[in-house]
Design an enzyme around this catalytic site. Structure first.
Site, short mmCIF file in Angstrom:
data_model
loop_
_atom_site.label_atom_id
_atom_site.label_comp_id
_atom_site.label_asym_id
_atom_site.label_seq_id
_atom_site.Cartn_x
_atom_site.Cartn_y
_atom_site.Cartn_z
N LYS A 55 -2.63 6.26 -3.09
CA LYS A 55 -2.39 7.11 -4.27
C LYS A 55 -3.68 7.24 -5.08
O LYS A 55 -4.02 8.32 -5.56
CB LYS A 55 -1.28 6.50 -5.14
CG LYS A 55 0.12 6.73 -4.59
CD LYS A 55 1.16 6.02 -5.43
CE LYS A 55 2.46 5.86 -4.69
NZ LYS A 55 3.37 4.87 -5.26
N GLN A 99 5.08 0.13 -9.21
CA GLN A 99 5.22 0.09 -7.76
C GLN A 99 6.35 -0.87 -7.36
O GLN A 99 6.36 -2.03 -7.78
CB GLN A 99 3.89 -0.36 -7.13
CG GLN A 99 3.85 -0.26 -5.61
CD GLN A 99 3.91 1.18 -5.11
OE1 GLN A 99 3.26 2.06 -5.64
NE2 GLN A 99 4.72 1.42 -4.09
N ASP A 122 7.45 9.48 -11.22
CA ASP A 122 8.25 9.37 -9.99
C ASP A 122 9.60 10.08 -10.14
O ASP A 122 10.26 10.36 -9.14
CB ASP A 122 8.51 7.89 -9.66
CG ASP A 122 7.40 7.29 -8.80
OD1 ASP A 122 6.74 8.06 -8.07
OD2 ASP A 122 7.22 6.06 -8.84
#
Ligand code: NDP
Length: 286
Positions: A55, A99, A122
């Protein structure tokens, strides 16, 4: 291999990345603050480290700043909530990812829900998922959004099509099924308790597989000329990356199919970049 059947997620994601790069360059030319992403990593899970590294590299390639905050596994839930609260209130922070997975002593749902929807890149918080269900799209979770963008790019008709989604996770199957319903597809969702899975897969005009088991879909259980979207990311016996679909085996029978790698994976990343920019513009009144 018949390349005309391949749905090229890498190519479509490169188009999106080029667009994001142009936008970020425009922002820089105006001397405005550069869009950024903050990723919180707890512990040193190897897979998480790889995802985070990817990412970060992708963000930096398009000019977006990516900061990774690492904390030891011993961090308490309260400490982590406090860190997120600070980031939520920092007007220079555009987007936050925690995460997953988190250590067992931390309630993941509570942590995700503590991210302000203004920075939930997200799209996993209840309000964003609720809006998605209602068809009010502002920001969409990366993988479902990436799949919808891919279907759109290839002008794959959804209205009236029977789409079978295998997998009902909160990050892929469930939001995706809702997007498909809103796009007027007839949607069937299957999961581990589904009896006679092949009965459903054989009826699918479009089959979307998000299970996490290599080769669960073979040519015997799909419809002739089906379109297959393979979300799964697995390793085969030779440690080679593969999806949930037995790609070589189904290829002659399908109309179109996404490969793994190079299908849905790059689209998830492209969707993330678009989401960061979206939040950036929302958080700044340019
Ligand atoms: P989850 O493990 O959260 O969900 C898997 C789903 O598959 C569950 O709904 C489960 O059913 C269902 N399932 C398991 N076994 C079977 C079976 N034998 N038959 C039918 N359904 C079954 O996974 P995710 O949704 O997070 O991810 C799915 C896959 O997609 C993984 O391989 C993951 O790595 C990959 N992935 C890829 C992304 C990308 O960008 N390409 C992004 C996100 C995920 P039940 O609910 O009953 O347990």
């Amino acid at each position: 291999m018949d390349k005309t059947k391949i749905i090229d997620g890498k190519m479509v994601s490169d188009l999106i990345k080029a667009k994001v790069t142009t936008e970020v360059n425009e922002i820089k030319k105006k001397n405005h603050r550069v869009p950024n992403l903050t990723i919180i990593q707890i512990g040193d899970n190897k897979a998480s480290s790889t995802y985070i590294k990817n990412k970060k590299i992708t963000c930096e390639k398009v000019g977006i700043i990516c900061n990774v905050l690492t904390h030891p596994e011993t961090i308490t839930e309260a400490e982590l909530l406090n860190i997120i609260n600070q980031l939520n209130h920092d007007s220079t922070i555009d987007a936050i990812i925690v995460q997953l997975p988190l250590p067992r002593h931390i309630n993941s749902e509570k942590i995700i829900n503590s991210i302000t929807i203004k920075k939930d890149v997200d799209g996993f918080t209840p309000k964003i998922l609720g809006n998605l269900m209602l068809g009010h799209y502002q920001l969409l979770p990366g993988t479902p959004k990436g799949i919808m963008l891919l279907l759109k790019h290839y002008q794959i008709e959804l209205a009236g099509q029977h789409v079978v989604v295998i997998g009902r996770s909160n990050i892929v199957g469930k939001p995706l099924a809702n997007l498909l319903i809103n796009a007027s597809a007839t949607v069937t969702v299957c999961h581990s308790q589904t009896k006679n899975l092949s009965f459903f897969t054989k009826q699918a005009d479009i089959l979307i597989v998000a299970v996490g088991q290599p080769k669960i879909i073979t040519s015997e259980i799909i419809k002739e000329n089906a379109i297959i979207i393979d979300v799964g990311i697995n390793r085969d016996q030779d440690n080679k990356l593969c999806g949930d679909v037995d790609f070589e085996n189904v290829l002659p029978k399908v109309k179109m199919i996404t490969p793994v790698p190079g299908g849905v994976g790059p689209m998830t990343i492209a969707a993330l970049l678009e989401n960061i920019l979206y939040l950036y513009y929302q958080n700044n009144n340019f």
